[in-house]
Design a protein around this motif. Structure first.
Motif, short mmCIF file in Angstrom:
data_model
loop_
_atom_site.label_atom_id
_atom_site.label_comp_id
_atom_site.label_asym_id
_atom_site.label_seq_id
_atom_site.Cartn_x
_atom_site.Cartn_y
_atom_site.Cartn_z
N LYS A 194 0.81 -1.22 0.00
CA LYS A 194 0.00 0.00 0.00
C LYS A 194 0.84 1.26 0.00
O LYS A 194 0.60 2.17 -0.78
CB LYS A 194 -0.96 -0.02 1.18
N THR A 195 1.82 1.34 0.89
CA THR A 195 2.58 2.58 1.04
C THR A 195 3.75 2.68 0.08
O THR A 195 4.28 3.76 -0.14
CB THR A 195 3.14 2.72 2.47
N ARG A 196 4.19 1.55 -0.46
CA ARG A 196 5.36 1.45 -1.35
C ARG A 196 6.67 1.82 -0.66
O ARG A 196 7.65 2.14 -1.31
CB ARG A 196 5.18 2.29 -2.62
N LYS A 197 6.69 1.74 0.66
CA LYS A 197 7.92 1.97 1.44
C LYS A 197 8.66 0.64 1.56
O LYS A 197 8.04 -0.42 1.71
CB LYS A 197 7.60 2.49 2.84
N PRO A 198 10.01 0.66 1.51
CA PRO A 198 10.78 -0.58 1.63
C PRO A 198 10.51 -1.32 2.94
O PRO A 198 10.37 -0.70 4.00
CB PRO A 198 12.23 -0.10 1.57
N VAL A 199 10.40 -2.64 2.82
CA VAL A 199 10.17 -3.52 3.98
C VAL A 199 11.01 -4.78 3.80
O VAL A 199 11.51 -5.05 2.71
CB VAL A 199 8.66 -3.90 4.11
N PRO A 200 11.15 -5.57 4.86
CA PRO A 200 11.89 -6.84 4.72
C PRO A 200 11.20 -7.80 3.73
O PRO A 200 9.99 -7.77 3.55
CB PRO A 200 11.88 -7.43 6.13
N VAL A 201 12.01 -8.65 3.11
CA VAL A 201 11.50 -9.70 2.23
C VAL A 201 10.55 -10.58 3.05
O VAL A 201 10.91 -11.03 4.14
CB VAL A 201 12.67 -10.55 1.66
N PRO A 202 9.33 -10.82 2.57
CA PRO A 202 8.39 -11.66 3.31
C PRO A 202 8.97 -13.06 3.56
O PRO A 202 9.73 -13.59 2.74
CB PRO A 202 7.17 -11.75 2.39
N HIS A 203 8.57 -13.65 4.69
CA HIS A 203 9.07 -14.97 5.09
C HIS A 203 8.89 -16.01 3.99
O HIS A 203 9.81 -16.78 3.71
CB HIS A 203 8.38 -15.42 6.38
N GLU A 204 7.69 -16.04 3.37
CA GLU A 204 7.42 -17.03 2.32
C GLU A 204 8.41 -16.90 1.16
O GLU A 204 8.91 -17.89 0.63
CB GLU A 204 6.00 -16.86 1.75
N ILE A 205 8.68 -15.67 0.79
CA ILE A 205 9.58 -15.41 -0.33
C ILE A 205 11.02 -15.74 0.06
O ILE A 205 11.76 -16.36 -0.70
CB ILE A 205 9.47 -13.94 -0.80
N ARG A 206 11.42 -15.34 1.26
CA ARG A 206 12.78 -15.61 1.73
C ARG A 206 13.05 -17.12 1.79
O ARG A 206 14.10 -17.58 1.36
CB ARG A 206 13.00 -14.99 3.12
N SER A 207 12.09 -17.88 2.28
CA SER A 207 12.26 -19.34 2.36
C SER A 207 12.44 -19.94 0.97
O SER A 207 13.30 -20.80 0.76
CB SER A 207 11.05 -19.98 3.04
N ALA A 208 11.65 -19.48 0.02
CA ALA A 208 11.77 -19.98 -1.35
C ALA A 208 13.10 -19.54 -1.96
O ALA A 208 13.81 -20.35 -2.57
CB ALA A 208 10.60 -19.48 -2.20
N ALA A 209 13.46 -18.28 -1.81
CA ALA A 209 14.69 -17.75 -2.40
C ALA A 209 15.92 -18.47 -1.86
O ALA A 209 16.91 -18.66 -2.58
CB ALA A 209 14.80 -16.25 -2.15
N ASN A 210 15.88 -18.90 -0.62
CA ASN A 210 17.00 -19.66 -0.05
C ASN A 210 17.31 -20.91 -0.85
O ASN A 210 18.45 -21.35 -0.90
CB ASN A 210 16.71 -20.03 1.41
N LEU A 211 16.29 -21.48 -1.48
CA LEU A 211 16.49 -22.68 -2.30
C LEU A 211 17.30 -22.39 -3.56
O LEU A 211 17.83 -23.31 -4.18
CB LEU A 211 15.14 -23.27 -2.70
N LEU A 212 17.38 -21.12 -3.94
CA LEU A 212 18.06 -20.73 -5.17
C LEU A 212 19.45 -20.16 -4.94
O LEU A 212 20.16 -19.82 -5.89
CB LEU A 212 17.24 -19.69 -5.93
N VAL A 213 19.85 -20.00 -3.67
CA VAL A 213 21.16 -19.42 -3.38
C VAL A 213 22.26 -20.34 -3.89
O VAL A 213 22.26 -21.54 -3.61
CB VAL A 213 21.32 -19.14 -1.88
N VAL A 214 23.14 -19.77 -4.68
CA VAL A 214 24.27 -20.52 -5.24
C VAL A 214 25.49 -20.23 -4.41
O VAL A 214 25.84 -19.06 -4.18
CB VAL A 214 24.48 -20.12 -6.72
N ALA A 215 26.17 -21.28 -3.96
CA ALA A 215 27.31 -21.14 -3.05
C ALA A 215 28.39 -20.22 -3.60
O ALA A 215 29.03 -19.49 -2.86
CB ALA A 215 27.90 -22.51 -2.73
N ASP A 216 28.62 -20.22 -4.92
CA ASP A 216 29.67 -19.39 -5.52
C ASP A 216 29.44 -17.90 -5.31
O ASP A 216 30.35 -17.11 -5.40
CB ASP A 216 29.80 -19.67 -7.01
#
Length: 153
Positions: free
Chosen positions: A129-151
């Motif tokens: 609604k406000t378009r102010k920066p906020v932390p990455v939502p938990h659901e998204i962070r959990s999914a994104a962790n699966l894509l982290v490449v060690a390099d």
């Protein structure tokens, strides 16, 4: 931006996820190949479709949304309709309020995947609604962790 010491992902095996995307008739431009801006659409489609499938959540309905703050694409070889593609998804950096994706588009050619483009996509999370920066939502962070490449860590 990546510096010269940061590895570049260049093969399908370098990506934790390959997301299928089909070229469309309308993707071809007057010159008979997929228009350059369409590659960004493939990146956007693959990232968001994968997030929706992985989280089981319609990301458009979360109180925080990912807006694109930066994109880039290096074109390796042209694409055309009809071709089946695979978009390689990985996370270069998982920050507090943003995610930097390293991406690639591969063309299916018989049993091989041929690199057609490499890209970068930065999502910054903001309140819906406000378009102010906020932390990455938990659901998204959990999914994104699966894509982290060690390099990239």
């Amino acid at each position: 931006m990546r510096d010269e010491d940061t590895p570049t992902l260049t093969t399908a095996a370098d990506f934790p996820v390959l997301w299928p995307v089909q070229t469309r008739w309308e993707d071809n431009d007057h010159y008979g190949h997929v228009n350059n801006v369409t590659y960004y659409s493939y990146f956007d489609t693959a990232v968001n479709a994968w997030l929706i499938a992985t989280t089981g959540t319609d990301v458009r309905e979360l109180p925080a949304i990912g807006v694109v703050a930066e994109t880039s694409c290096t074109y390796i070889s042209e694409l055309t309709f009809p071709q089946q593609l695979q978009v390689g998804l990985s996370v270069e950096k998982l920050g507090t309020r943003s995610i930097v994706y390293a991406l690639a588009i591969f063309r299916e050619n018989n049993d091989a995947l041929e690199l057609a483009a490499q890209g970068r996509f930065v999502h910054v999370y903001v309140d819906a609604k406000t378009r102010k920066p906020v932390p990455v939502p938990h659901e998204i962070r959990s999914a994104a962790n699966l894509l982290v490449v060690a390099d990239f860590e």
